[in-house]
Write an enzyme that holds these catalytic residues in place. Structure first.
Site, PDB file in Angstrom:
ATOM      1  CB  SER A 135      41.445  13.364 -11.857  1.00  0.00           C
ATOM      2  OG  SER A 135      42.094  14.606 -11.978  1.00  0.00           O
TER       3      SER A 135
ATOM      4  NE  ARG B 175      43.888  20.035 -13.707  1.00  0.00           N
ATOM      5  CZ  ARG B 175      42.652  20.507 -13.826  1.00  0.00           C
ATOM      6  NH1 ARG B 175      41.732  20.266 -12.894  1.00  0.00           N
ATOM      7  NH2 ARG B 175      42.325  21.244 -14.869  1.00  0.00           N
TER       8      ARG B 175
ATOM      9  CB  ILE C  64      39.996  13.157  -7.418  1.00  0.00           C
ATOM     10  CG1 ILE C  64      38.975  12.227  -8.089  1.00  0.00           C
ATOM     11  CG2 ILE C  64      40.667  12.458  -6.251  1.00  0.00           C
ATOM     12  CD1 ILE C  64      39.622  10.960  -8.660  1.00  0.00           C
ATOM     13  CG  ASP C  65      40.832  18.319 -10.030  1.00  0.00           C
ATOM     14  OD1 ASP C  65      40.347  18.755  -8.983  1.00  0.00           O
ATOM     15  OD2 ASP C  65      41.966  18.641 -10.460  1.00  0.00           O
ATOM     16  CG  ASN C  66      34.161  17.378 -12.021  1.00  0.00           C
ATOM     17  OD1 ASN C  66      34.103  16.871 -10.906  1.00  0.00           O
ATOM     18  ND2 ASN C  66      33.393  18.397 -12.379  1.00  0.00           N
TER      19      ASN C  66
END
Length: 480
Positions: free
Chosen positions: A264, A381, A260-262
């Site tokens: 998030s 996003r 998952i994104d940094n």
């Protein structure tokens, strides 16, 4: 033309004096060099014996560095810790060994860096090698091209036993240097990330408190924002996998199964074994893993399935279109629920360092529950921003959404896009749209991987993260 690297003198405070100077006093100069540099060994300095343990005691490392400074011209170097609050300017160096060399000695001498620093870069995973240098980029200097042609001349390659039986493309594949004392064959190419990307929040988290479950084959972590699941290209040490492994006292490091994104937070499954990694990857491919997200948006979102198509370019920002475009990737998510909630208070935004990006309407926010049907990078996003409801704190996509609200035709893939007379004109519009996006957030955004579940061998596995940051009291914290 590429900009030249900064002088060694301008880099000294960044590389060797972190612990002793306040961050605000650091000179910050551009320090990237695309030039391929070939080096043969001159009269050798007496190199230090490199330490490969990043977590060595600060006093011991400092003493070793001070002792080294009396035997070499290097200034005092106090390792890569403590982690700086800001990254140094990117600096990537490309080297080619001209004779047999020890990696740490060759890099240290070629770039005039302390051997201990080079050893730490190798520990971080910031140094790569290939048996044969890759093709220079189109903007490469003539000297770069000359060296490439020299070291890849067929007559030279035929004499190298290490690449016999390999194609040139196979020999150009890069691997991490894992041992400072690795022996480099003449002609070996090196890529050195002198300033690796850092993750200071790793040192602030109580990692045990973030563990949701520990099973025989895996660990489920409630990942904190501003951290990387498995590390960056040039930093595999400061990651959730490494710090969780240490917190649990595991002898074998945990492995990543998905990302998952940094920016998030939320549920991440880390594997204890290669076998479970393979099993979980298979479940993801077969769409047997259900992921539910909570997103805090600036405006209400209608329930139902949202469909876009994402441009197949592996770099941010991710561009999406509501219209089908050949070879673009299908992106789908289902909005299960959307409810009005208070806009995060100033105290909560301050605690979590949330960037409001100048969004004007801050009376209310909207919490959306999302079933992720496809799992593309930045999908939630990008899709929410594309329909005019960006995620709070998302500086990369919120700025683009604001630009599109002010001028809808700026988006070349939007409903109100202009007609273009040529491919060059359209490409210019795409570049302008990319420029309307902001920088990737360095802290938290309003996005949480709230739930994750799957079935395997007759058992149902289901896990849920704790309440997202925007629902927490401003005094609540997971910091050490």
């Amino acid at each position: 033309m590429p900009k030249p690297a900064a002088s060694v003198a301008s880099l000294l405070p960044q590389l060797w004096r972190r612990r002793f100077l306040p961050l605000a006093l650091f000179p910050r100069a551009l320090s990237s060099s695309p030039l391929l540099t070939a080096h043969s060994a001159p009269c050798r300095r007496s190199p230090l014996s490199p330490s490969t343990h990043l977590a060595a005691a600060a006093a011991a490392s400092t003493a070793a560095a001070v002792e080294a400074s009396t035997a070499t011209p290097y200034p005092v170097y106090d390792r890569l810790l403590p982690c700086p609050l800001q990254d140094d300017p990117p600096r990537i160096e490309h080297l080619v060994a001209r004779e047999y060399e020890v990696a740490v000695d060759f890099i240290s001498r070629s770039l005039d860096l302390p051997p201990l620093y080079v050893a730490d870069l190798i520990k971080f995973g910031a140094v790569y090698y290939a048996l044969v240098a890759p093709q220079p980029p189109p903007y490469a200097a003539p000297e770069h091209v000359r060296i490439f042609r020299e070291v890849t001349d067929p007559s030279v390659l035929r004499r190298r036993a290490s690449i016999k039986g390999k194609t040139v493309r196979e020999a150009q594949k890069t691997f991490r240097v894992t041992d400072p004392n690795q022996l480099l064959e003449a002609g070996t190419y090196l890529r050195v990330h002198v300033h690796p990307k850092r993750f200071p929040r790793c040192y602030e988290i109580d990692w045990k408190s973030r563990v949701i479950a520990v099973a025989d084959d895996y660990v489920v972590l409630d990942k904190p924002a501003a951290t990387s699941v498995g590390g960056a290209t040039d930093n595999i040490e400061e990651s959730c996998a490494v710090f969780t492994s240490r917190a649990l006292g595991l002898e074998t490091p945990l492995m990543t199964t998905h990302q998952i994104d940094n920016c998030s937070e939320g549920c991440v499954v880390l594997s204890k074994t290669k076998e479970f990694c393979s099993v979980f990857h298979g479940l993801i491919r077969e769409k047997q893993v259900k992921k539910v997200y909570l997103a805090l948006t600036t405006a209400p979102v209608s329930t139902g399935i949202i469909t876009h198509y994402m441009r197949p370019v592996n770099r941010a920002p991710r561009l999406v279109s509501e219209d089908h475009i050949a070879q673009w990737h299908l992106c789908q998510m289902e909005i299960l629920d959307c409810k009005k909630v208070p806009w995060p208070s100033s105290s909560i935004r301050k605690v979590h360092n949330v960037n409001d990006c100048g969004w004007s309407q801050q009376e209310a926010a909207y919490e959306c529950k999302i079933n992720l049907l496809t799992g593309k990078t930045h999908q939630i996003r990008a899709q929410l921003a594309a329909i005019g409801t960006p995620i709070i704190g998302d500086s990369a996509y919120m700025t683009a959404a604001m630009a599109a609200m002010a001028n809808p035709s700026i988006n070349p893939f939007g409903k109100e896009r202009l007609s273009y007379n040529s491919e060059e004109e359209k490409e210019a519009a795409v570049e302008a749209w990319i420029a309307a996006h902001g920088k990737e957030p360095k802290s938290v955004i309003g996005l949480q991987a709230s739930e994750i579940s799957w079935d395997h061998e007759g058992e149902h596995h289901s896990y849920k993260a704790r309440v997202p940051w925007w629902q927490q009291d401003s005094v609540e914290s997971d910091l050490v």
